[in-house]
Design an enzyme around this catalytic site. Structure first.
Site, PDB file in Angstrom:
ATOM      1  N   ASP A 310      -0.450 -16.915   3.260  1.00 21.85           N
ATOM      2  CA  ASP A 310      -1.587 -16.891   4.065  1.00 21.85           C
ATOM      3  C   ASP A 310      -1.318 -17.919   5.088  1.00 21.85           C
ATOM      4  OD1 ASP A 310      -2.549 -14.755   2.683  1.00 21.85           O
ATOM      5  OD2 ASP A 310      -4.269 -15.800   1.893  1.00 21.85           O
ATOM      6  N   ALA A 318      -1.223 -10.856  -0.764  1.00 18.89           N
ATOM      7  CA  ALA A 318      -0.391 -11.623  -1.716  1.00 18.89           C
ATOM      8  C   ALA A 318       1.055 -10.858  -1.701  1.00 18.89           C
ATOM      9  CB  ALA A 318      -1.074 -11.560  -3.183  1.00 18.89           C
ATOM     10  N   HIS A 442       4.987  17.105 -15.259  1.00 15.00           N
ATOM     11  CA  HIS A 442       3.824  18.016 -15.217  1.00 15.00           C
ATOM     12  C   HIS A 442       3.073  17.947 -16.650  1.00 15.00           C
ATOM     13  CE1 HIS A 442       1.464  21.531 -14.501  1.00 15.00           C
ATOM     14  NE2 HIS A 442       1.670  21.951 -15.579  1.00 15.00           N
TER      15      HIS A 442
END
Length: 472
Positions: A310, A318, A442
């Site tokens: 930051d 992050a 599936h």
């Protein structure tokens, strides 16, 4: 320096122990560096202790409230539940403590020393660390600055910072949220899910933040959750009177409106956490908001000094800091690499969540691509139906000339996990056939990605064919 003071010598010093900092430290230690982390508060930084983990824990708690009715429909019988904030805080704090202990154990395993205190660069090869009455000096060969960002918190406890927003002392009676970003959206769904009255004043200043079809579905879900939503508002003003927030604004039609709340959040000014760090003494270049300027290898303009996370400016995520941490450590150890954020995913933990990477439809058109798109609603997905998570959709954006994938956008349960497949495809320059050829389990929500690509080609199995308008 005090006469007779002992000076430690380390190959690499990392200033800040958040996700970016400890990732850099561990990677450097893996590559043979002797590393020390200097953290002024708690290891894990803002993300673990005040930001990412607390916010996602609150969102998780709110989501469970929404699951209760579905559990009744499945046959589970129980009395009407209630939410105990004190118990929640205990759960949140235990989670944070366990994660923090895990990070500290990893650092110990890699023989990384952790020093608690406030760091200050004395020159390009020495840094001082102050902790109360204790002071020590460390001589280093290289340094990685991961000091994070800074926001100013209001002392009234009515105007909330982002930290206070997701670490509530009490649940707000009526929460006003100003903006149109991931913090506002996550908070809106979280507090609404916990039974709070929520109003969103959506400024939507960031055009293209979401793909238009995803945003349309999001707005529908906000209204379905009984969240009081005002779109495209302007000229917002508020003041505190008798412990209430009186807020006025112009709506999309230009009409002056007023709402009242007990608490309010508006996106605060964020600055690089460089004040008092002594980087000006080193001649490290900063921008107007105090963020450190770096290149694609996280190098500053000062040799041997890197910056990550930051403290290097937006996006304050992050995921960006972690990648920067690995890259900076590898460059410091003589390896090659760079940070390319072209296909960095964005995740918003709403209910259901949103995840996307790459171009939106409008961005692709503005970039000059001739595009084709495919959309598949989760209402047509078997697994989404049996788990009662039918809200949302998958959308893909392809280049019509090369058939190359340009962007993928999800809103719906499972979006956070599904976006990883999309990022892999974007990074590899995948074409539509690369998504059509593989097997998909599936039933699974992942089939929605396949059928979005098939829908683009008019081949989706679980959607009716597009209606073709007949000429008279």
């Amino acid at each position: 320096m005090v006469v007779g003071e002992l000076v430690q010598e380390k190959e690499l010093v990392v200033v800040g122990g958040g996700p970016a900092g400890y990732t850099a430290a561990i990677r450097a230690a893996q590559l043979g560096k002797e590393v020390v982390i200097i953290e002024k508060e708690k290891i894990g930084g803002v993300c673990l202790n005040k930001g990412c983990i607390p916010s996602k824990t609150l969102v998780h708690a709110a989501k469970q409230s929404g699951r209760l009715q579905k559990m009744k429909e499945l046959g589970f019988l129980f009395d009407d539940p209630s939410f105990a904030l004190s118990t929640y805080h205990q759960y949140k704090n235990n989670t944070i403590d366990n994660l923090r202990k895990g990070v500290m154990a990893l650092c110990k395993a890699h023989k990384i020393e952790i020093i608690t205190g406030k760091a200050y660069f004395l020159d390009h090869e020495r840094i001082g660390v102050e902790n109360g009455h204790q002071y020590e000096t460390i001589k280093f060969s290289q340094a990685i600055i991961a000091a994070g960002a800074y926001i100013k918190e209001d002392e009234t406890n009515r105007v909330l910072s982002s930290y206070q927003l997701f670490n509530p002392e009490n649940l707000p009676g009526k929460l006003l949220l100003i903006g149109w970003n991931y913090l506002v959206l996550e908070a809106a769904f979280a507090y609404s899910g916990l039974g709070c009255d929520v109003t969103v004043l959506a400024t939507r200043d960031d055009s293209g933040f979401l793909d238009a079809e995803i945003e349309k579905e999001l707005i529908r879900l906000l209204k379905k959750r009984k969240i009081d939503l005002h779109l495209d508002v302007k000229n917002i003003r508020w003041h505190i009177s008798n412990n209430l927030i009186d807020c006025t604004f112009n709506n999309a039609n230009g009409e002056r409106r007023e709402v009242t709340g007990t608490h309010i959040y508006s996106q605060e000014e964020i600055r690089g956490n460089t004040d008092g760090l002594g980087v000006s003494r080193l001649g490290v270049e900063l921008d107007d908001q105090g963020f450190i300027v770096v290149d694609e290898q996280c190098r500053t303009n000062r040799g041997g000094i890197f910056a990550i996370g930051d403290v290097t400016g937006p996006p304050l995520l992050a995921v960006k800091g972690i990648r920067q941490g690995k890259t900076a450590a590898e460059i410091a150890c003589g390896k090659t690499g760079e940070v390319d954020m072209t296909w960095m995913p964005t995740v918003i933990h709403t209910d259901p969540p949103i995840a996307f990477s790459g171009f939106t439809e409008s961005e692709a058109k503005e970039a000059g691509f001739t595009i084709k798109t495919g959309v598949f609603p989760l209402t047509a997905n078997g697994y989404a139906s049996l788990t009662q998570n039918k809200e949302g959709m998958a959308k893909v954006v392809f280049d019509d000339q090369s058939d190359r994938l340009l962007g993928v956008h999800f809103i719906g349960e499972g979006a956070v996990d599904l976006i990883s497949s999309a990022v892999l495809g974007l990074e590899m320059g995948a074409r539509d056939e690369d998504f059509l050829f593989p097997f998909y389990p599936h039933p699974s929500t992942s089939e929605s990605l396949l059928e979005a690509v098939e829908q683009m080609k008019g081949l989706a199995i679980h959607q009716p064919p597009k209606k073709v308008k007949q000429k008279a």
